[in-house]
Scaffold this active site. Structure first.
Site, PDB file in Angstrom:
ATOM      1  N   GLY A  82      -4.735  -7.633   5.579  1.00 52.07           N
ATOM      2  CA  GLY A  82      -3.672  -7.062   6.406  1.00 52.07           C
ATOM      3  C   GLY A  82      -3.748  -7.572   7.824  1.00 52.07           C
ATOM      4  O   GLY A  82      -3.049  -8.520   8.199  1.00 52.07           O
TER       5      GLY A  82
ATOM      6  N   GLY B 280      -9.821  -4.665   2.147  1.00 48.43           N
ATOM      7  CA  GLY B 280     -10.320  -3.916   3.298  1.00 48.43           C
ATOM      8  C   GLY B 280     -11.298  -4.718   4.131  1.00 48.43           C
ATOM      9  O   GLY B 280     -12.370  -5.088   3.665  1.00 48.43           O
ATOM     10  N   GLY B 281     -10.898  -5.007   5.366  1.00 40.12           N
ATOM     11  CA  GLY B 281     -11.803  -5.700   6.275  1.00 40.12           C
ATOM     12  C   GLY B 281     -12.063  -7.159   5.921  1.00 40.12           C
ATOM     13  O   GLY B 281     -13.041  -7.742   6.381  1.00 40.12           O
TER      14      GLY B 281
ATOM     15  N   ASP C  99       0.837  -1.202   0.000  1.00 36.16           N
ATOM     16  CA  ASP C  99       0.000   0.000   0.000  1.00 36.16           C
ATOM     17  C   ASP C  99       0.868   1.245   0.000  1.00 36.16           C
ATOM     18  O   ASP C  99       1.500   1.568   1.005  1.00 36.16           O
ATOM     19  CB  ASP C  99      -0.891  -0.014   1.248  1.00 36.16           C
ATOM     20  CG  ASP C  99      -1.961  -1.065   1.160  1.00 36.16           C
ATOM     21  OD1 ASP C  99      -2.724  -1.053   0.184  1.00 36.16           O
ATOM     22  OD2 ASP C  99      -2.027  -1.923   2.075  1.00 36.16           O
TER      23      ASP C  99
ATOM     24  N   MET D 164      -2.154   4.615  -3.559  1.00 38.43           N
ATOM     25  CA  MET D 164      -3.105   5.578  -2.992  1.00 38.43           C
ATOM     26  C   MET D 164      -2.421   6.934  -2.976  1.00 38.43           C
ATOM     27  O   MET D 164      -2.076   7.482  -1.927  1.00 38.43           O
ATOM     28  CB  MET D 164      -3.517   5.125  -1.591  1.00 38.43           C
ATOM     29  CG  MET D 164      -4.534   3.990  -1.633  1.00 38.43           C
ATOM     30  SD  MET D 164      -4.639   3.092  -0.079  1.00 38.43           S
ATOM     31  CE  MET D 164      -3.244   1.998  -0.267  1.00 38.43           C
TER      32      MET D 164
ATOM     33  N   MET E  46     -12.421  -1.593  -3.483  1.00 37.54           N
ATOM     34  CA  MET E  46     -12.161  -1.286  -2.075  1.00 37.54           C
ATOM     35  C   MET E  46     -13.411  -1.571  -1.254  1.00 37.54           C
ATOM     36  O   MET E  46     -14.501  -1.105  -1.590  1.00 37.54           O
ATOM     37  CB  MET E  46     -11.766   0.186  -1.899  1.00 37.54           C
ATOM     38  CG  MET E  46     -10.384   0.560  -2.419  1.00 37.54           C
ATOM     39  SD  MET E  46      -9.037  -0.467  -1.788  1.00 37.54           S
ATOM     40  CE  MET E  46      -9.116  -0.136  -0.018  1.00 37.54           C
TER      41      MET E  46
ATOM     42  N   GLY F  12      -6.756   4.120   3.205  1.00 36.57           N
ATOM     43  CA  GLY F  12      -5.927   4.977   4.052  1.00 36.57           C
ATOM     44  C   GLY F  12      -5.399   4.281   5.295  1.00 36.57           C
ATOM     45  O   GLY F  12      -4.332   4.629   5.782  1.00 36.57           O
ATOM     46  N   PHE F  13      -6.149   3.310   5.790  1.00 44.08           N
ATOM     47  CA  PHE F  13      -5.760   2.667   7.043  1.00 44.08           C
ATOM     48  C   PHE F  13      -6.144   1.188   7.034  1.00 44.08           C
ATOM     49  O   PHE F  13      -7.134   0.818   6.402  1.00 44.08           O
ATOM     50  CB  PHE F  13      -6.462   3.348   8.233  1.00 44.08           C
ATOM     51  CG  PHE F  13      -6.148   4.817   8.313  1.00 44.08           C
ATOM     52  CD1 PHE F  13      -4.990   5.267   8.947  1.00 44.08           C
ATOM     53  CD2 PHE F  13      -6.983   5.750   7.719  1.00 44.08           C
ATOM     54  CE1 PHE F  13      -4.684   6.622   8.988  1.00 44.08           C
ATOM     55  CE2 PHE F  13      -6.682   7.109   7.751  1.00 44.08           C
ATOM     56  CZ  PHE F  13      -5.528   7.545   8.388  1.00 44.08           C
ATOM     57  N   GLY F  14      -5.368   0.395   7.752  1.00 43.23           N
ATOM     58  CA  GLY F  14      -5.722  -1.003   7.958  1.00 43.23           C
ATOM     59  C   GLY F  14      -6.691  -1.113   9.126  1.00 43.23           C
ATOM     60  O   GLY F  14      -6.940  -0.144   9.844  1.00 43.23           O
ATOM     61  N   GLY F  15      -7.243  -2.300   9.295  1.00 44.14           N
ATOM     62  CA  GLY F  15      -8.054  -2.591  10.473  1.00 44.14           C
ATOM     63  C   GLY F  15      -9.423  -1.951  10.509  1.00 44.14           C
ATOM     64  O   GLY F  15     -10.029  -1.831  11.576  1.00 44.14           O
TER      65      GLY F  15
HETATM   66  C1  DX5 Z   1      -6.260   0.195   3.154  1.00 41.68           C
HETATM   67  C2  DX5 Z   1      -5.319  -0.671   2.373  1.00 41.68           C
HETATM   68  C3  DX5 Z   1      -5.401  -2.109   2.665  1.00 41.68           C
HETATM   69  C4  DX5 Z   1      -5.117  -2.508   4.095  1.00 41.68           C
HETATM   70  C5  DX5 Z   1      -6.154  -3.514   4.445  1.00 41.68           C
HETATM   71  O1  DX5 Z   1      -6.231   1.473   2.645  1.00 41.68           O
HETATM   72  O2  DX5 Z   1      -5.552  -0.507   0.988  1.00 41.68           O
HETATM   73  O3  DX5 Z   1      -4.599  -2.878   1.769  1.00 41.68           O
HETATM   74  O4  DX5 Z   1      -3.847  -3.077   4.301  1.00 41.68           O
HETATM   75  O5  DX5 Z   1      -6.071  -3.775   5.783  1.00 41.68           O
HETATM   76  P1  DX5 Z   1      -7.098  -4.723   6.538  1.00 41.68           P
HETATM   77  O6  DX5 Z   1      -7.002  -6.061   5.886  1.00 41.68           O
HETATM   78  O7  DX5 Z   1      -6.618  -4.672   7.915  1.00 41.68           O
HETATM   79  O8  DX5 Z   1      -8.466  -4.104   6.352  1.00 41.68           O
HETATM   80 ZN    ZN Z   2      -4.473  -1.906  -0.378  1.00 42.91          ZN
END
Ligand code: DX5
Ligand code: ZN
Length: 224
Positions: A197, A176-177, A35, A68, A137, A142-145
């Site tokens: 992730g 994502g998720g 990412d 991104m 998506m 922007g963020f994991g988790g």
């Molecule tokens: C979010 C990223 C994802 C992120 C997913 O912007 O594009 O690739 O790593 O993380 P999880 O699997 O924790 O939702």
């Molecule tokens: Zn990603």
């Protein structure tokens, strides 16, 4: 199409990324999801080409680079040189999407397009014949988790229908998720490239977590 798991190193231990990448491969990962965030398109900063180059020697798996960034064209040559195999760019920031996808191909990478949750799949119809895969998506990037957004399943289904109707072979990726609770629903909808992730890099053993997620995904595969 086979079901593939793409561990996202966004959730990995950055102090030992090389080892994390190796563990993801041993756990059955088919490619490494990277990412790249620029602090403009999304409010976060992550990896540059020098880091990608540094981890390239730890695996022979393809590097799936999710851009991104506000101006992806500017970074195409550097990430190609660093060893990226597949590069996905956001529909939302590419006014000349056809040209940008071509630029990626001209640098020896497979081009792909990404859409945010609020962007309609049908906007991609003209460029579907050009892409290696489409990334849907299932969270706002922007963020994991973050928590999976359920209406994105309808978009995955629509994409699968378009692929069939248009006689194309691009693959469908979701990001994502994706975790043990949601993985069956994304596979059932038609996703084949599953980015994960936190579900993989959660401190409970990368190989075990990746394998468990992949097993659940393959069990849910309607084609299996
Ligand atoms: C979010 C990223 C994802 C992120 C997913 O912007 O594009 O690739 O790593 O993380 P999880 O699997 O924790 O939702
Ligand atoms: Zn990603």
């Amino acid at each position: 199409m086979p079901i593939d798991l793409l561990p996202s190193i966004l959730a990995a231990d950055f102090s030992r990324l090389g080892e994390e990448v190796k563990a993801a491969e041993r756990g059955g990962g088919s490619a490494i999801h990277i990412d790249v965030m620029d602090g403009h398109f999304v409010p976060n900063l992550t990896f540059g080409p020098a880091l990608v180059k540094a981890i390239r020697k730890y695996t022979t798996l393809p590097f799936d680079c999710h851009m991104m960034v506000q101006r992806p064209d500017d970074f195409v040559p550097a990430f190609a040189d660093a060893g990226v195999n597949w590069m996905s760019i956001h529909y939302e920031v590419c006014p000349h999407l056809h040209r940008s996808l071509q630029l990626i191909r001209d640098h020896g990478m497979e081009p792909a397009v990404v859409i945010n949750p609020a962007t309609a799949v049908d906007l991609l119809i003209p460029i579907l014949p050009m892409v290696h895969h489409v990334l849907v998506m299932s969270v706002n990037p922007g963020f994991g988790g973050q928590r999976f957004i359920p209406y994105t399943l309808t978009k995955i289904r629509r994409l699968k229908e378009l692929r069939q109707n248009m006689g194309l072979t691009f693959r469908i990726e979701v990001d994502g998720g994706v975790d043990r609770d949601t993985v069956a629903s994304v596979v059932d909808a038609g996703a084949e490239m599953l980015v994960a992730g936190t579900a993989v890099f959660n401190g409970n053993g990368v190989e075990k977590e990746a394998q468990a997620l992949l097993d659940l995904a393959r069990k849910a595969d309607p084609a299996a």
